[in-house]
Design an enzyme around this catalytic site. Structure first.
Site, PDB file in Angstrom:
ATOM      1  N   ASP A  49       0.847  -1.202   0.000  1.00 16.03           N
ATOM      2  CA  ASP A  49       0.000   0.000   0.000  1.00 16.03           C
ATOM      3  C   ASP A  49       0.878   1.246   0.000  1.00 16.03           C
ATOM      4  O   ASP A  49       1.567   1.531   0.973  1.00 16.03           O
ATOM      5  CB  ASP A  49      -0.882   0.012   1.255  1.00 16.03           C
ATOM      6  N   TYR A  54       3.194   9.756  -0.495  1.00 16.38           N
ATOM      7  CA  TYR A  54       4.300   9.167   0.276  1.00 16.38           C
ATOM      8  C   TYR A  54       5.649   9.391  -0.408  1.00 16.38           C
ATOM      9  O   TYR A  54       6.692   9.099   0.165  1.00 16.38           O
ATOM     10  CB  TYR A  54       4.090   7.661   0.510  1.00 16.38           C
ATOM     11  N   LYS A  79      -2.709   5.918  -4.323  1.00 14.85           N
ATOM     12  CA  LYS A  79      -3.798   6.847  -3.977  1.00 14.85           C
ATOM     13  C   LYS A  79      -3.646   8.182  -4.692  1.00 14.85           C
ATOM     14  O   LYS A  79      -2.522   8.677  -4.854  1.00 14.85           O
ATOM     15  CB  LYS A  79      -3.811   7.102  -2.450  1.00 14.85           C
ATOM     16  N   HIS A 112      -7.456   9.742  -1.649  1.00 11.00           N
ATOM     17  CA  HIS A 112      -6.751   9.699  -0.360  1.00 11.00           C
ATOM     18  C   HIS A 112      -7.572  10.342   0.784  1.00 11.00           C
ATOM     19  O   HIS A 112      -7.645   9.796   1.869  1.00 11.00           O
ATOM     20  CB  HIS A 112      -5.385  10.377  -0.507  1.00 11.00           C
TER      21      HIS A 112
END
Ligand code: NDP
Ligand code: 1BO
Length: 283
Positions: A49, A54, A79, A112
């Site tokens: 994930d 990120y 996401k 998200h």
């Protein structure tokens, strides 16, 4: 009940999604991320994930490329970031994610955060529906959506998200949402299952249960989600913990254990409240 790390839940469109995966938020160092993904895959994980936010999709892409597994044997989630909810921008953001992941498709693509003050999550959802119809993604869903956000996307598009990924752990059990998801064919996915670095807040309260089963507090938190039929994605950058977090299929929590954990719920969240979290909108 989930039997092992490769076992899956069936989403509303028939796609099978692994019930336990590796989260990689905050792992921004290339070598650390690649070694975490390799340790995970070597120990049987098949789901990762990540997210545009990120800033490690490119490392996930490299890790997947070099992990020795075929792409189609892995399940990759990423996401759509909050800055990219506008329809065309969402499609471009998806292309950028694929490029970084070195993939021509993603298994699961999620919005998200709803960022409701901007009133653009339905537009973002329409872009995800388009990607799904174009077969660029095998399944689509959302994160941090409450029942009223889910009601709205369904009302305006006729398509319900297949997955809702939300903060979920013993201090925040998401009872109302879990009930809603079960009634509406949505699979709930627990992020921050180890309280996002705050495991110590519950470890003494879980000690007796952990001891009874010869397990750790982290393993009890992960098994708790499995017992409830919730997908779970613990994060660790350490191979010993990656192994520990997957070693949850040789015990079961009994009614007494589940009742004791249920009693810990305070609806306490470590991440922002999705109704008021309106961050990350700058491109
Ligand atoms: P987790 O609840 O998974 O906790 C991670 C923390 O727990 C890290 O500090 C890790 O440290 C530590 N840890 C891991 N395993 C153990 C263990 N066995 N014993 C003790 N400590 C342990 O936090 P996250 O918030 O990262 O959530 C998991 C994943 O969920 C994220 O990585 C991300 O993929 C997703 N997520 C999604 C969000 C969304 O908005 N959609 C929001 C937040 C997370 P160490 O690395 O040192 O082992
Ligand atoms: C702000 C990002 C939270 C982790 O998914």
């Amino acid at each position: 009940m989930l039997k092992n790390l490769q076992d899956t839940y069936t989403l509303s469109n028939g796609v099978k999604m692994p019930g336990l995966g590796l989260g990689v938020w905050k792992v921004e160092d290339e070598a650390e991320l690649i070694s975490a993904v390799h340790a995970a895959v070597d120990n049987g994980y098949i789901a990762i994930d990540t997210a545009t936010a990120y800033d490690n999709e490119q490392f996930v892409g490299k890790a997947v490329d070099t992990c020795g597994k075929k792409r189609e044997d892995l399940f990759i989630t990423t996401k759509l970031w909050n800055a990219h909810h506008q329809y065309d921008e969402a499609l471009r953001a998806f292309d950028r994610s694929c490029e970084k992941l070195k993939a021509d498709y993603v298994d699961l693509y999620l919005i998200h955060w709803p960022t409701p003050a901007y009133d653009d999550y339905v537009e973002a959802w329409k872009a995800l529906i388009h990607l799904y119809e174009e077969k660029r993604v095998r399944a689509i869903g959302v994160c941090n959506f409450k029942p009223h956000h889910l009601d709205r996307v369904y009302k305006e598009t006729g398509i319900m998200p297949m997955v809702d990924q939300v903060e979920c752990h013993p201090l925040n059990q998401q009872l109302e949402l879990l009930d809603y998801c079960k009634k509406n064919g949505i699979v709930m996915e627990a992020y921050s299952p180890l309280l996002s670095g705050n495991l110590a807040d519950v470890s003494d309260k879980l000690e007796a249960i952990a001891k009874k089963h010869g397990k750790t507090a982290a393993q009890v938190c992960i098994r708790f989600q499995i017992e409830r039929g919730v997908i779970v994605i613990p994060q660790s950058g350490h191979s010993n913990r990656i192994v520990e977090n997957a070693n949850v299929f040789d015990f079961a929590l009994d009614e007494e254990d589940m009742a004791a954990i249920a009693a810990l719920n305070q609806d306490h969240h470590f991440l922002p409240d999705p109704d008021t979290a309106n961050f990350g909108k700058k491109r």
